[in-house]
Motif scaffolding. Sequence first.
Motif, PDB file in Angstrom:
ATOM      1  N   GLY A 172     -11.783  -5.125 -13.228  1.00  0.00           N
ATOM      2  CA  GLY A 172     -12.328  -6.254 -12.481  1.00  0.00           C
ATOM      3  C   GLY A 172     -13.384  -5.822 -11.481  1.00  0.00           C
ATOM      4  O   GLY A 172     -14.412  -6.494 -11.311  1.00  0.00           O
ATOM      5  N   SER A 173     -13.150  -4.691 -10.822  1.00  0.00           N
ATOM      6  CA  SER A 173     -14.128  -4.150  -9.861  1.00  0.00           C
ATOM      7  C   SER A 173     -15.443  -3.819 -10.555  1.00  0.00           C
ATOM      8  O   SER A 173     -16.530  -4.118 -10.039  1.00  0.00           O
TER       9      SER A 173
ATOM     10  N   GLY B  55      -2.943   0.284   5.005  1.00  0.00           N
ATOM     11  CA  GLY B  55      -2.775  -1.097   5.445  1.00  0.00           C
ATOM     12  C   GLY B  55      -3.431  -2.135   4.555  1.00  0.00           C
ATOM     13  O   GLY B  55      -3.429  -3.320   4.880  1.00  0.00           O
ATOM     14  N   HIS B  56      -4.003  -1.701   3.436  1.00  0.00           N
ATOM     15  CA  HIS B  56      -4.649  -2.639   2.506  1.00  0.00           C
ATOM     16  C   HIS B  56      -3.774  -2.837   1.278  1.00  0.00           C
ATOM     17  O   HIS B  56      -3.286  -1.870   0.691  1.00  0.00           O
ATOM     18  N   ALA B  57      -3.629  -4.076   0.862  1.00  0.00           N
ATOM     19  CA  ALA B  57      -2.829  -4.415  -0.309  1.00  0.00           C
ATOM     20  C   ALA B  57      -3.559  -4.020  -1.585  1.00  0.00           C
ATOM     21  O   ALA B  57      -4.800  -3.967  -1.609  1.00  0.00           O
ATOM     22  N   PRO B  58      -2.809  -3.767  -2.656  1.00  0.00           N
ATOM     23  CA  PRO B  58      -3.451  -3.535  -3.948  1.00  0.00           C
ATOM     24  C   PRO B  58      -4.353  -4.720  -4.301  1.00  0.00           C
ATOM     25  O   PRO B  58      -4.007  -5.874  -4.043  1.00  0.00           O
ATOM     26  N   GLY B  59      -5.501  -4.404  -4.858  1.00  0.00           N
ATOM     27  CA  GLY B  59      -6.478  -5.442  -5.210  1.00  0.00           C
ATOM     28  C   GLY B  59      -7.546  -5.647  -4.159  1.00  0.00           C
ATOM     29  O   GLY B  59      -8.529  -6.348  -4.387  1.00  0.00           O
ATOM     30  N   THR B  60      -7.380  -5.018  -2.985  1.00  0.00           N
ATOM     31  CA  THR B  60      -8.409  -5.080  -1.950  1.00  0.00           C
ATOM     32  C   THR B  60      -9.533  -4.132  -2.352  1.00  0.00           C
ATOM     33  O   THR B  60      -9.312  -2.940  -2.537  1.00  0.00           O
ATOM     34  N   VAL B  61     -10.723  -4.674  -2.518  1.00  0.00           N
ATOM     35  CA  VAL B  61     -11.871  -3.883  -2.967  1.00  0.00           C
ATOM     36  C   VAL B  61     -13.092  -4.288  -2.164  1.00  0.00           C
ATOM     37  O   VAL B  61     -13.277  -5.471  -1.851  1.00  0.00           O
TER      38      VAL B  61
ATOM     39  N   PRO C 291      -0.187   1.056  -7.384  1.00  0.00           N
ATOM     40  CA  PRO C 291       0.639  -0.116  -7.115  1.00  0.00           C
ATOM     41  C   PRO C 291       1.031  -0.278  -5.642  1.00  0.00           C
ATOM     42  O   PRO C 291       1.516  -1.328  -5.249  1.00  0.00           O
ATOM     43  N   ASP C 292       0.814   0.755  -4.842  1.00  0.00           N
ATOM     44  CA  ASP C 292       1.229   0.702  -3.439  1.00  0.00           C
ATOM     45  C   ASP C 292       0.041   0.402  -2.524  1.00  0.00           C
ATOM     46  O   ASP C 292      -1.103   0.725  -2.865  1.00  0.00           O
TER      47      ASP C 292
ATOM     48  N   GLY D 275      -3.567  -8.160 -10.470  1.00  0.00           N
ATOM     49  CA  GLY D 275      -3.214  -7.390 -11.656  1.00  0.00           C
ATOM     50  C   GLY D 275      -2.774  -5.984 -11.323  1.00  0.00           C
ATOM     51  O   GLY D 275      -2.615  -5.615 -10.159  1.00  0.00           O
ATOM     52  N   GLY D 276      -2.596  -5.212 -12.375  1.00  0.00           N
ATOM     53  CA  GLY D 276      -2.217  -3.816 -12.240  1.00  0.00           C
ATOM     54  C   GLY D 276      -3.437  -2.941 -12.019  1.00  0.00           C
ATOM     55  O   GLY D 276      -4.566  -3.432 -11.889  1.00  0.00           O
TER      56      GLY D 276
END
Length: 162
Positions: free
Chosen positions: A147-148, A114-120, A109-110, A139-140
């Motif tokens: 999703g990835s 420097g990348h936000a959650p969901g950055t893939v 969740p953190d 999402g969580g």
Amino acid sequence: MTDPLTAETPARELVEALARRGQTLATAESLTAGLLAATVAGVPGASAVLRGGLIVYATDLKGTLAGVDPGVLASDGPVAPTTAAQLAEGARDRCAADWGLGLTGVAGPDPQDGHAPGTVFLGVSGPDGTEVTALQLAGGRWEIRFGSVGVAVSSLLDRLAR
């Protein structure tokens, strides 16, 4: 949750497409920690196409197991397009596969580095070269990881259709 092995699933389509072509697949996974390889392996007939996978959750393993250049890890970090590309190439090379998929990112969740959650970042390496796709998923942790995997499977299907 839907049955992941129904005839309509992209993973089943991927296994069938690779089998028709006589080609193989390997993965190098960070944030998905083997979920991509497990999804492909869940399809009957996957043994004909899935060579193996590398779980490189820890940053140092991206270099030692998957062959990501230590300079890339130092300058770009573990969550970066260059890292994803080298993960895909490393999986392909080290597992002697026709195709390599590399996934790295932040499930949350953190934030991380420097990348936000969901950055893939997804790397797809094959006989015609390596391409990287940047994703921003919502999402969580589980939604981001699933999703990835979904995008990785669909991306390789798209490459095979070219």
